[in-house]
Design a protein around this motif. Structure first.
Motif, PDB file in Angstrom:
ATOM      1  N   VAL A  96      93.383  -5.927 113.726  1.00 17.22           N
ATOM      2  CA  VAL A  96      92.709  -7.119 113.208  1.00 17.22           C
ATOM      3  C   VAL A  96      91.710  -6.691 112.143  1.00 17.22           C
ATOM      4  O   VAL A  96      90.784  -5.935 112.426  1.00 17.22           O
ATOM      5  N   GLU A  97      91.912  -7.202 110.933  1.00 17.57           N
ATOM      6  CA  GLU A  97      90.993  -6.932 109.832  1.00 17.57           C
ATOM      7  C   GLU A  97      89.923  -8.011 109.757  1.00 17.57           C
ATOM      8  O   GLU A  97      90.162  -9.164 110.125  1.00 17.57           O
ATOM      9  N   SER A  98      88.764  -7.633 109.263  1.00 13.97           N
ATOM     10  CA  SER A  98      87.690  -8.589 109.031  1.00 13.97           C
ATOM     11  C   SER A  98      86.840  -8.106 107.874  1.00 13.97           C
ATOM     12  O   SER A  98      86.933  -6.935 107.464  1.00 13.97           O
ATOM     13  N   GLY A  99      86.008  -9.005 107.337  1.00 10.65           N
ATOM     14  CA  GLY A  99      85.078  -8.618 106.290  1.00 10.65           C
ATOM     15  C   GLY A  99      85.445  -9.079 104.902  1.00 10.65           C
ATOM     16  O   GLY A  99      84.684  -8.873 103.958  1.00 10.65           O
ATOM     17  N   GLY A 100      86.603  -9.698 104.755  1.00  5.38           N
ATOM     18  CA  GLY A 100      86.987 -10.185 103.440  1.00  5.38           C
ATOM     19  C   GLY A 100      86.153 -11.382 103.026  1.00  5.38           C
ATOM     20  O   GLY A 100      85.382 -11.937 103.816  1.00  5.38           O
ATOM     21  N   GLY A 101      86.308 -11.794 101.768  1.00  8.38           N
ATOM     22  CA  GLY A 101      85.568 -12.944 101.290  1.00  8.38           C
ATOM     23  C   GLY A 101      85.539 -12.994  99.783  1.00  8.38           C
ATOM     24  O   GLY A 101      86.291 -12.298  99.107  1.00  8.38           O
ATOM     25  N   LEU A 102      84.634 -13.824  99.279  1.00  8.26           N
ATOM     26  CA  LEU A 102      84.452 -13.995  97.843  1.00  8.26           C
ATOM     27  C   LEU A 102      83.229 -13.214  97.390  1.00  8.26           C
ATOM     28  O   LEU A 102      82.151 -13.326  98.005  1.00  8.26           O
ATOM     29  N   VAL A 103      83.381 -12.436  96.342  1.00  6.92           N
ATOM     30  CA  VAL A 103      82.267 -11.636  95.836  1.00  6.92           C
ATOM     31  C   VAL A 103      82.338 -11.623  94.309  1.00  6.92           C
ATOM     32  O   VAL A 103      83.426 -11.722  93.731  1.00  6.92           O
ATOM     33  N   GLN A 152      97.216  -8.482 110.044  1.00  9.41           N
ATOM     34  CA  GLN A 152      97.634  -9.715 109.371  1.00  9.41           C
ATOM     35  C   GLN A 152      97.059  -9.830 107.965  1.00  9.41           C
ATOM     36  O   GLN A 152      97.542 -10.644 107.168  1.00  9.41           O
ATOM     37  N   GLY A 153      96.039  -9.072 107.677  1.00  5.72           N
ATOM     38  CA  GLY A 153      95.449  -9.085 106.350  1.00  5.72           C
ATOM     39  C   GLY A 153      94.186  -9.922 106.264  1.00  5.72           C
ATOM     40  O   GLY A 153      93.981 -10.859 107.044  1.00  5.72           O
ATOM     41  N   THR A 154      93.338  -9.560 105.308  1.00  2.58           N
ATOM     42  CA  THR A 154      92.125 -10.316 105.031  1.00  2.58           C
ATOM     43  C   THR A 154      92.002 -10.479 103.519  1.00  2.58           C
ATOM     44  O   THR A 154      92.233  -9.541 102.761  1.00  2.58           O
ATOM     45  N   GLN A 155      91.648 -11.691 103.086  1.00  2.00           N
ATOM     46  CA  GLN A 155      91.605 -11.988 101.668  1.00  2.00           C
ATOM     47  C   GLN A 155      90.309 -11.489 101.046  1.00  2.00           C
ATOM     48  O   GLN A 155      89.211 -11.758 101.552  1.00  2.00           O
ATOM     49  N   VAL A 156      90.447 -10.793  99.923  1.00  2.00           N
ATOM     50  CA  VAL A 156      89.308 -10.378  99.107  1.00  2.00           C
ATOM     51  C   VAL A 156      89.487 -11.014  97.725  1.00  2.00           C
ATOM     52  O   VAL A 156      90.514 -10.819  97.085  1.00  2.00           O
ATOM     53  N   THR A 157      88.486 -11.765  97.318  1.00  2.00           N
ATOM     54  CA  THR A 157      88.525 -12.410  96.011  1.00  2.00           C
ATOM     55  C   THR A 157      87.296 -11.996  95.218  1.00  2.00           C
ATOM     56  O   THR A 157      86.164 -12.172  95.687  1.00  2.00           O
ATOM     57  N   VAL A 158      87.542 -11.430  94.044  1.00  2.00           N
ATOM     58  CA  VAL A 158      86.451 -10.986  93.175  1.00  2.00           C
ATOM     59  C   VAL A 158      86.448 -11.903  91.954  1.00  2.00           C
ATOM     60  O   VAL A 158      87.358 -11.866  91.129  1.00  2.00           O
ATOM     61  N   SER A 159      85.417 -12.728  91.869  1.00  2.00           N
ATOM     62  CA  SER A 159      85.370 -13.715  90.801  1.00  2.00           C
ATOM     63  C   SER A 159      83.940 -14.175  90.578  1.00  2.00           C
ATOM     64  O   SER A 159      83.142 -14.230  91.517  1.00  2.00           O
ATOM     65  N   SER A 160      83.646 -14.501  89.317  1.00  2.00           N
ATOM     66  CA  SER A 160      82.318 -15.038  89.011  1.00  2.00           C
ATOM     67  C   SER A 160      82.336 -16.559  89.057  1.00  2.00           C
ATOM     68  O   SER A 160      81.300 -17.197  88.857  1.00  2.00           O
TER      69      SER A 160
END
Length: 119
Positions: free
Chosen positions: A5-12, A111-119
């Motif tokens: 189980v992955e965790s910690g992804g998000g928008l940055v 299952q994967g965790t989404q990482v999104t890098v955007s301003s």
């Protein structure tokens, strides 16, 4: 039953940091390495980083010097991602199995965790 189980992804924002964790439950014998892969939209899944059972690490050229993989136990791994770029945007997967950069070296996947890098 083995689960990752992955965790910690998000928008940055670009230049920011994220810390991904992977927790493994269940019995797995002879873990030789744990790895992180990622898959961006419309692209194939690619190797990011791996760490062996004795702590040897290896990185993709695209992340070397910005990402750091570590273990916080025999089965759990952390991926510290600094200086993030828009091209790091992807779903990040952890995996466990043998040593190597190819997907076929890894037998169990999260299952994967989404990482999104955007301003």
């Amino acid at each position: 039953q083995v689960q990752l189980v992955e965790s910690g992804g998000g928008l940055v924002q670009p230049g920011g940091s994220l810390r991904l964790s992977c927790v493994v439950s269940g019995t797995i014998r002879n873990i030789r390495a744990m790895g992180w892969f990622r898959q961006a939209p419309g692209k194939q899944r690619e190797f990011v980083a791996q760490i062996s059972s004795v702590g040897v690490s290896n990185y993709a050229d695209s992340v070397r010097g910005r990402f750091t993989i570590s273990k916080d136990s025999a089965k759990n791994t952390v991926l510290q991602m600094n200086s993030l770029k828009s091209e790091d945007t992807a779903v990040y997967y952890c995996a466990t199995g043998g040593w190597g950069t190819g997907e076929s070296n890894y037998h169990y996947w999260g299952q994967g965790t989404q990482v999104t890098v955007s301003s």
